[in-house]
Design an enzyme around this catalytic site. Structure first.
Site, PDB file in Angstrom:
ATOM      1  N   GLU A  41       0.832  -1.204   0.000  1.00  0.00           N
ATOM      2  CA  GLU A  41       0.000   0.000   0.000  1.00  0.00           C
ATOM      3  C   GLU A  41       0.871   1.261   0.000  1.00  0.00           C
ATOM      4  O   GLU A  41       0.612   2.226  -0.729  1.00  0.00           O
ATOM      5  CB  GLU A  41      -0.904  -0.037   1.243  1.00  0.00           C
ATOM      6  CG  GLU A  41      -1.606   1.265   1.550  1.00  0.00           C
ATOM      7  CD  GLU A  41      -2.619   1.163   2.697  1.00  0.00           C
ATOM      8  OE1 GLU A  41      -2.955   0.039   3.115  1.00  0.00           O
ATOM      9  OE2 GLU A  41      -3.090   2.221   3.144  1.00  0.00           O
ATOM     10  N   ARG A  42       1.926   1.235   0.804  1.00  0.00           N
ATOM     11  CA  ARG A  42       2.782   2.433   0.922  1.00  0.00           C
ATOM     12  C   ARG A  42       3.550   2.706  -0.372  1.00  0.00           C
ATOM     13  O   ARG A  42       3.728   3.857  -0.765  1.00  0.00           O
ATOM     14  CB  ARG A  42       3.752   2.254   2.104  1.00  0.00           C
ATOM     15  CG  ARG A  42       3.036   2.427   3.420  1.00  0.00           C
ATOM     16  CD  ARG A  42       3.898   2.087   4.631  1.00  0.00           C
ATOM     17  NE  ARG A  42       3.079   2.229   5.840  1.00  0.00           N
ATOM     18  CZ  ARG A  42       3.353   1.688   7.006  1.00  0.00           C
ATOM     19  NH1 ARG A  42       4.442   0.962   7.164  1.00  0.00           N
ATOM     20  NH2 ARG A  42       2.546   1.863   8.047  1.00  0.00           N
TER      21      ARG A  42
END
Ligand SMILES: Cc1cc2nc3c(=O)[nH]c(=O)nc-3n(C[C@H](O)[C@H](O)[C@H](O)COP(=O)(O)OP(=O)(O)OC[C@H]3O[C@@H](n4cnc5c(N)ncnc54)[C@H](O)[C@@H]3O)c2cc1C
Length: 400
Positions: A263-264
């Site tokens: 996600e990051r």
């Protein structure tokens, strides 16, 4: 043509700044994918960007993107995906930035790269058939529930509980700031299953949003990302079968930490693309806007602002691509992902802010779209782990 490094001594080698260089992580297939997403974004999404700021984007976007195969780019073909690699997901994140609607990009990314990856990796075959396959088709919309009113950065402080009752689990608690929370068909939920087990006391569940006791309490208003919906959710004696457990019981904390890495990095790619979008728009504006008898881009101070911004964007882009290469090649580069996320979020906000400055008063006006990019990008220093948490992860990785 001889390359610059192998040019004969008497050759005249000049830079070609108009050439759009392809980074080595991408191949021809990625570039073809990029073109096809870009054309879809330009024709079918971007024209609605202003309207969706007011209304949030409609659910048909998921159905349409599913039809085009864009929701399962890196998922296996047996589940309806395109069988591509992680780089394909980066391409999607980058191209979605051209829709001029950060909220739209975020809503789609939560579906493709945040809520569904844990199902793909940790899910049973039955869970994949029930949730992943329709999500890839755009028939079911996904959300991810980590944050709670009393615990965000401190994931270990989550209070939402699931208690075993025969063949069922009973969930009580609340989640906040949940993207897609109002439209989602299901939520991948992080809950505490054993309060005495520390980090080993968390588990993931997949909860259908039509389950009795699931309550959408409030649609939250926010600074930016207006095209996305953000929910405060409550769980009041929500009963789910034992097979709603996703992954191993007690390993939910580690599962979600794994999810956060992907996600990051996707978020970081979105930041670079958002900053580039602001840069491109501003470059065009600086060429047109006249002051003191010349275009504002001809002032050395403005030229240097562009040079600073371009260097920041390029440094973040290289970090994202190199880290993606490590991820793609089987490493678990948590330190580098944290660095890329931190740096890309920071420079994106700095660049957007400078772009407002270069626009002058126009930058403050909605009409030019720069203020929206700034508002949308600002979230990235907070969401998916704040700057301070990224710094802490990086610092701790050195044994401090
Ligand atoms: C628009 C939006 C969409 C979101 N979407 C989702 C979603 O879909 N799903 C989801 O689960 N969450 C979502 N979030 C939540 C987001 O991930 C959290 O807001 C974020 O992780 C920060 O948590 P918090 O808001 O509780 O801040 P807090 O944890 O309360 O932090 C407040 C401040 O304290 C600092 N701080 C906290 N701990 C430390 C520490 N150890 N050292 C130094 N400083 C510290 C933080 O950096 C921050 O500056 C979303 C948030 C927003 C705003």
């Amino acid at each position: 043509m001889a390359s610059a490094v192998s040019a004969p001594a008497d050759a005249v080698v000049k830079p070609d700044y108009t050439r759009a260089g392809k980074h080595f992580i991408f191949n021809e297939e990625h570039e073809a994918l990029r073109e096809s997403i870009a054309s879809f974004v330009e024709r079918e999404l971007k024209p609605h960007a202003d309207e969706w700021e007011e209304t949030t984007f409609p659910d048909w976007v998921f159905a349409r993107m599913g039809e085009l195969g864009f929701l399962g780019l890196s998922y296996p073909e047996e589940y309806g995906g395109q069988g591509g690699d992680y780089y394909a997901s980066l391409v999607l994140a980058e191209e979605m930035a051209k829709a001029d609607s950060g909220g739209l990009g975020m809503g789609v990314a939560v579906h493709t790269d945040m809520a569904t990856p844990p199902i793909h990796i940790f899910g049973t075959e039955e869970q994949k058939q029930r949730y992943l396959v329709p999500s890839i088709k755009g028939q079911k919309i996904a959300s991810l529930g980590i944050t709670e009113p009393d615990a965000g950065s401190d994931v270990s402080g989550l209070k939402t509980r699931a208690v075993r009752d025969g063949d069922e689990w009973v969930i009580n608690g609340s989640k906040t700031y949940i993207t897609n929370g109002h439209r989602a068909d299901y939520i991948v939920l992080v809950v505490k299953t054993d309060p005495d087990a520390g980090y080993d006391g968390f588990s993931l569940f997949i909860v259908d949003t039509d389950t009795p006791g699931f309550v959408r309490e409030q649609k939250l208003e926010k600074l930016g990302m207006h095209a996305s919906d953000t929910a405060l959710l409550a769980f009041s004696d929500v009963r789910v079968p034992h097979d709603a457990l996703l992954g191993q019981e007690g390993k939910g904390f580690y599962h979600i930490m794994w999810e956060l890495q992907g996600e990051r990095l996707i978020g970081a790619a979105g930041c670079v693309a958002g900053a580039q979008r602001a840069f491109d728009k501003t470059l065009a504006y600086a060429g047109e806007r006249q002051a003191f008898g010349r275009s504002i881009g001809k002032f050395q101070v403005t030229r240097h602002k562009f040079a600073e911004m371009a260097t920041k964007i390029e440094s973040a882009r290289q970090m994202v691509y190199t880290t993606a290469w490590r991820f793609h090649n089987g490493e678990y580069p948590v330190r580098e992902i944290s660095m890329a996320k931190l740096h890309a979020s920071r420079i994106a906000v700095e660049v957007a802010d400078e772009c407002i400055q270069i626009h002058g008063g126009a930058g403050y006006m909605k009409e030019y779209g720069i203020e929206r990019i700034w508002r949308d990008l600002r979230l990235n220093r907070i969401g998916a782990g704040t700057d301070e948490i990224m710094l802490d992860v990086i610092g701790r990785s050195y044994g401090l």
